[in-house]
Scaffold this active site. Structure first.
Site, PDB file in Angstrom:
ATOM      1  N   TYR A  32       0.861  -1.186   0.000  1.00 42.61           N
ATOM      2  CA  TYR A  32       0.000   0.000   0.000  1.00 42.61           C
ATOM      3  C   TYR A  32       0.899   1.238   0.000  1.00 42.61           C
ATOM      4  O   TYR A  32       0.857   2.079   0.897  1.00 42.61           O
ATOM      5  CB  TYR A  32      -0.969  -0.002   1.189  1.00 42.61           C
ATOM      6  CG  TYR A  32      -2.280   0.675   0.848  1.00 42.61           C
ATOM      7  CD1 TYR A  32      -3.164   0.089  -0.045  1.00 42.61           C
ATOM      8  CD2 TYR A  32      -2.621   1.905   1.389  1.00 42.61           C
ATOM      9  CE1 TYR A  32      -4.347   0.709  -0.386  1.00 42.61           C
ATOM     10  CE2 TYR A  32      -3.806   2.538   1.055  1.00 42.61           C
ATOM     11  CZ  TYR A  32      -4.659   1.930   0.167  1.00 42.61           C
ATOM     12  OH  TYR A  32      -5.838   2.544  -0.177  1.00 42.61           O
ATOM     13  N   HIS A  37       7.426   4.863   1.489  1.00 44.56           N
ATOM     14  CA  HIS A  37       7.993   3.674   0.829  1.00 44.56           C
ATOM     15  C   HIS A  37       8.825   4.086  -0.393  1.00 44.56           C
ATOM     16  O   HIS A  37       9.918   3.574  -0.617  1.00 44.56           O
ATOM     17  CB  HIS A  37       6.880   2.742   0.329  1.00 44.56           C
ATOM     18  CG  HIS A  37       6.000   2.182   1.408  1.00 44.56           C
ATOM     19  ND1 HIS A  37       4.682   2.542   1.539  1.00 44.56           N
ATOM     20  CD2 HIS A  37       6.253   1.288   2.393  1.00 44.56           C
ATOM     21  CE1 HIS A  37       4.148   1.864   2.553  1.00 44.56           C
ATOM     22  NE2 HIS A  37       5.075   1.110   3.096  1.00 44.56           N
ATOM     23  N   GLN A  61       3.417 -10.334  12.995  1.00 41.21           N
ATOM     24  CA  GLN A  61       3.698  -9.104  13.736  1.00 41.21           C
ATOM     25  C   GLN A  61       2.431  -8.353  14.132  1.00 41.21           C
ATOM     26  O   GLN A  61       2.508  -7.283  14.725  1.00 41.21           O
ATOM     27  CB  GLN A  61       4.658  -8.199  12.962  1.00 41.21           C
ATOM     28  CG  GLN A  61       4.052  -7.518  11.744  1.00 41.21           C
ATOM     29  CD  GLN A  61       5.127  -6.838  10.914  1.00 41.21           C
ATOM     30  OE1 GLN A  61       5.975  -7.502  10.309  1.00 41.21           O
ATOM     31  NE2 GLN A  61       5.140  -5.520  10.898  1.00 41.21           N
ATOM     32  N   GLY A 151      12.587   2.991   7.450  1.00 45.12           N
ATOM     33  CA  GLY A 151      12.169   4.367   7.708  1.00 45.12           C
ATOM     34  C   GLY A 151      12.289   4.726   9.184  1.00 45.12           C
ATOM     35  O   GLY A 151      12.000   3.908  10.055  1.00 45.12           O
TER      36      GLY A 151
HETATM   37  P1  AMP Z   1       5.430  -0.720   6.149  1.00 45.37           P
HETATM   38  O1  AMP Z   1       4.959  -1.082   4.780  1.00 45.37           O
HETATM   39  O2  AMP Z   1       4.513   0.228   6.862  1.00 45.37           O
HETATM   40  O3  AMP Z   1       5.846  -1.905   6.971  1.00 45.37           O
HETATM   41  O4  AMP Z   1       6.751   0.135   5.937  1.00 45.37           O
HETATM   42  C1  AMP Z   1       7.821  -0.338   5.162  1.00 45.37           C
HETATM   43  C2  AMP Z   1       9.026   0.538   5.382  1.00 45.37           C
HETATM   44  O5  AMP Z   1       8.702   1.892   5.039  1.00 45.37           O
HETATM   45  C3  AMP Z   1       9.475   0.568   6.855  1.00 45.37           C
HETATM   46  O6  AMP Z   1      10.895   0.597   6.911  1.00 45.37           O
HETATM   47  C4  AMP Z   1       8.901   1.870   7.354  1.00 45.37           C
HETATM   48  O7  AMP Z   1       9.625   2.422   8.440  1.00 45.37           O
HETATM   49  C5  AMP Z   1       9.009   2.742   6.117  1.00 45.37           C
HETATM   50  N1  AMP Z   1       8.062   3.843   6.198  1.00 45.37           N
HETATM   51  C6  AMP Z   1       6.737   3.776   6.462  1.00 45.37           C
HETATM   52  N2  AMP Z   1       6.203   5.001   6.530  1.00 45.37           N
HETATM   53  C7  AMP Z   1       7.208   5.882   6.311  1.00 45.37           C
HETATM   54  C8  AMP Z   1       7.299   7.305   6.251  1.00 45.37           C
HETATM   55  N3  AMP Z   1       6.248   8.103   6.427  1.00 45.37           N
HETATM   56  N4  AMP Z   1       8.514   7.856   5.995  1.00 45.37           N
HETATM   57  C9  AMP Z   1       9.603   7.076   5.813  1.00 45.37           C
HETATM   58  N5  AMP Z   1       9.581   5.728   5.849  1.00 45.37           N
HETATM   59  C10 AMP Z   1       8.405   5.130   6.095  1.00 45.37           C
END
Ligand code: AMP
Length: 292
Positions: A32, A37, A61, A151
């Site tokens: 998503y 990302h 998780q 992130g």
């Molecule tokens: P997720 O799909 O939410 O598990 O996130 C995948 C990666 O994207 C993880 O390393 C998160 O920390 C990073 N991420 C999610 N949201 C953000 C954001 N707003 N800014 C920077 N990195 C992000």
């Protein structure tokens, strides 16, 4: 861009690059995609010969009361966005592929890093980070990247993964990149999709609360309890009851009573409507002094 499903297809897709000593970058995600990302993919594109993005909504998780079934998904849009960023390999394994019958192993980082900032245990549960480290260790073994991108938005997750990588001797560099925000300051998150228009407005209080604390630190406040109070007041005024607002050492998450010359992580988690949101800033005394 190629889109393998199985581990064997993935390995095959990376075999030539690996033989040729090319630099492989991995961006682990749950899909998503938003600009957060995409910022990780872009950095990977700049730094690496081959960019691999994994997309897997990892069931282990999610806490018992969390949103696994309703977690937002859009594989078509994600495929298009990753391709536009020049990603080479988008790996979307199935749950059976990663957790086959009889799966019995976990990777767990000590509670000093994973047993804090937990919020409401009945929602998230202590097993959250065990799920994260187990799946990331598996992704590291499957992709064997030279570098992996995470992130800062998930600051605790990044610390936990850095520690796991060091402790288990994964020969992988971990890059942690800045939080990408909406124009109003809301940290981008796939879970923002749950927010109604008015909840989106209320959710701005999270980043505003952290700004208020930063402002306090710039103004000379050194008590972390006072900084936390400043943040909590902004949340209260927006009608948000946080799961936690806490100040902790940004390197090891130990408690800190006063700004003591080391960077301090100020982290918040709160439920807004259907979305459990998190955000954080790092108060860096050097930077605060420079800006004052
Ligand atoms: P997720 O799909 O939410 O598990 O996130 C995948 C990666 O994207 C993880 O390393 C998160 O920390 C990073 N991420 C999610 N949201 C953000 C954001 N707003 N800014 C920077 N990195 C992000």
């Amino acid at each position: 861009m190629i889109t393998p499903q199985t581990k064997a297809e993935l390995r095959e897709a990376l075999a030539d690059a690996r033989r040729q000593g090319k630099r492989i970058g991995l961006v682990p995600t749950m899909g998503y995609f938003h600009e957060g990302h995409l910022s990780l993919m872009r950095r990977g594109r700049e730094d690496c010969d081959v960019v691999v993005v994994s997309l897997f909504v990892n069931p282990t998780q999610f806490g018992p009361a969390e949103d696994l079934d309703s977690y937002p998904r859009d594989e078509d849009s994600d495929t298009r966005l990753a391709s536009l960023e020049g990603v080479d390999v988008l790996w979307m394994p199935t749950t059976e592929e990663l957790y086959p019958e009889g799966f019995a192993t976990v990777v767990e980082v000590d509670a000093g890093l994973t047993g804090v900032l937990d919020g409401a245990p009945d929602r998230r549960g202590p097993s959250h980070f065990r799920g994260v480290t187990t799946i990331v260790a598996k992704l590291f073994n499957c992709v064997q990247p030279d570098v992996a991108y995470f992130g800062r938005k998930d600051a605790q997750q990044a610390l936990v993964i850095e520690r796991m990588t060091r402790d288990l001797d994964f020969p992988i560099e971990i890059e942690v990149l800045p939080t990408i925000r909406e124009p109003g300051g809301l940290a981008m998150s796939s879970r923002n999709a749950y927010l109604s228009e008015s909840e989106r407005g209320r959710a701005l209080a999270l980043s505003r609360a952290l700004e208020a604390a930063e402002e306090g630190a710039r103004g000379g406040e050194t008590s972390t309890a006072a900084l936390v109070d400043l943040a909590a007041e902004v949340l209260r005024n927006a009608g948000i009851e946080p799961e936690y607002v806490e100040a902790r050492d940004a390197a090891d998450l130990s408690p800190v009573a006063t700004l003591n010359g080391r960077p301090v992580l100020l982290a918040v988690a709160a439920q807004v409507g259907e979305a459990r949101l998190i955000d954080n800033v790092v108060i860096d005394p050097d930077q605060t002094a420079r800006e004052a």
